[in-house]
Design an enzyme around this catalytic site. Structure first.
Site, short mmCIF file in Angstrom:
data_model
loop_
_atom_site.label_atom_id
_atom_site.label_comp_id
_atom_site.label_asym_id
_atom_site.label_seq_id
_atom_site.Cartn_x
_atom_site.Cartn_y
_atom_site.Cartn_z
N HIS A 95 30.27 38.46 49.51
CA HIS A 95 30.58 38.18 51.14
C HIS A 95 29.25 37.66 51.61
CE1 HIS A 95 33.63 41.12 50.60
NE2 HIS A 95 34.45 40.11 50.96
N GLN B 151 49.75 40.42 52.84
CA GLN B 151 49.14 39.77 51.35
C GLN B 151 49.38 40.91 50.54
OE1 GLN B 151 45.40 38.59 52.81
NE2 GLN B 151 44.72 38.96 50.72
N ASP C 239 38.44 34.05 43.66
CA ASP C 239 39.87 34.20 43.93
C ASP C 239 40.11 32.58 43.75
OD1 ASP C 239 40.35 37.05 44.45
OD2 ASP C 239 39.05 36.34 46.27
O1 PAF Z 1 40.09 36.75 50.06
C1 PAF Z 1 40.09 37.72 50.86
O2 PAF Z 1 39.38 38.47 51.11
C2 PAF Z 1 41.71 37.34 51.67
O3 PAF Z 1 42.57 36.96 50.78
C3 PAF Z 1 41.43 36.48 52.85
C4 PAF Z 1 41.18 35.13 52.54
C5 PAF Z 1 40.23 37.26 53.87
C6 PAF Z 1 42.61 36.50 53.58
O4 PAF Z 1 43.16 37.75 54.18
#
Ligand code: PAF
Length: 282
Positions: A37, A61, A152
């Protein structure tokens, strides 16, 4: 550093700070921040005048209640890391009620085939949940650029499609995968692995490298068969999928075409923890 919990407060702060020439960058996260991050935020700061980082574990999600409950959280620690490493960030850490009404529901998006494979096939409704939260964030923040990790990779393609579908003036930037020394792709979920498991999980990257090494001289089915066998012989993992696909469409590759880009994708369980990773093959 500004820490904001309410969307209206964020909108007014952005209104004050944004001027015509400012490029506003957005790095969405679900917290439990790690080096990956931080590298996204560094890239965003290099390219933008103002950077908003969201920290929000998005319930829609998750297709599995236990996974949502066990997802690592720690706002204090996250804020500490951000303060230590960056100046001038706007952190948006809303509560669930601020973002969703009483009902936690997802919108349905026309992501088409992209959303039906791999993560989409394994995690019901996952990409509609991702699309739902990002549409909400994009509407609140109105960023010029948004930054996503290639770990991802399927999500990255889905987000690009979302931006097309919504016709937003927003550039989506894919950023390189950040890895531990043994090759394990950095992920918030790695926090749930034991130290021994973290060491062993380097096996996943080893398998991706094996696919890359063999890509030019073996058939795709031979590569996949051999890697599936390696996973079967390693009792620490339960393989969900190993696939070699066209990097643009995510269609399964049968024969390699010179003008196309391909990637290998893997998802595997270590105990209860599901790990994903991928690599460019050419
Ligand atoms: O990749 C992630 O951490 C999540 O899918 C995101 C893009 C923050 C959406 O909740």
């Amino acid at each position: 550093m500004d820490l904001i919990h309410h969307k209206n407060a964020l909108k007014s702060l952005l209104k004050q700070r944004r001027n015509q020439n400012n490029i506003v960058g957005f790095v969405p996260t679900m917290g439990a921040l790690h080096q990956g991050h931080l590298s996204l935020i560094s890239i965003a700061q290099q390219q933008c005048d103002l950077v908003v980082v969201s920290i929000f574990v998005n319930p829609t999600q998750f297709d599995n209640a236990a996974d949502l409950e066990n997802y690592p959280r720690g706002l204090e620690e996250d804020l500490h890391k951000l303060k230590e490493n960056f100046d001038n960030l706007i952190i948006f850490a809303p509560h669930t009620e601020e973002i969703y009404d009483s009902q936690l529901t997802s919108e349905t998006f026309a992501f088409g085939e992209l959303a039906k494979k791999m993560e989409g096939a394994s995690r019901d409704g996952h990409f509609d949940g991702v699309g739902t939260i990002l549409k909400k964030f994009f509407t609140i923040i109105q960023p010029d650029k948004a930054f996503f990790g290639e770990k991802d990779y399927q999500q990255l393609l889905i987000v690009k499609k979302l931006v097309d579908l919504l016709n937003l003036p927003l550039e989506i930037i894919g950023c390189p995968i950040s890895r531990e020394e043994n090759g394990l792709a950095r992920s918030s979920r790695n926090k749930r692995l034991t130290a021994d498991q973290q060491k062993e999980a380097g096996f996943i990257y080893k398998m991706l490298l094996k696919a890359k090494t063999n890509f030019n001289n073996k058939s795709i089915s031979t590569i996949i068969d051999s890697i599936e066998k390696d996973f079967k012989n390693n009792s620490s993992f339960k393989l969900d999928y190993f696939e070699i696909v066209d990097a643009e469409t995510l269609n399964t590759a049968q024969q390699v075409k010179k003008d196309k880009k391909y990637r290998a994708f893997v998802a595997a369980y270590m105990g209860e923890i599901r790990l994903i990773d991928n690599i460019a093959l050419n």
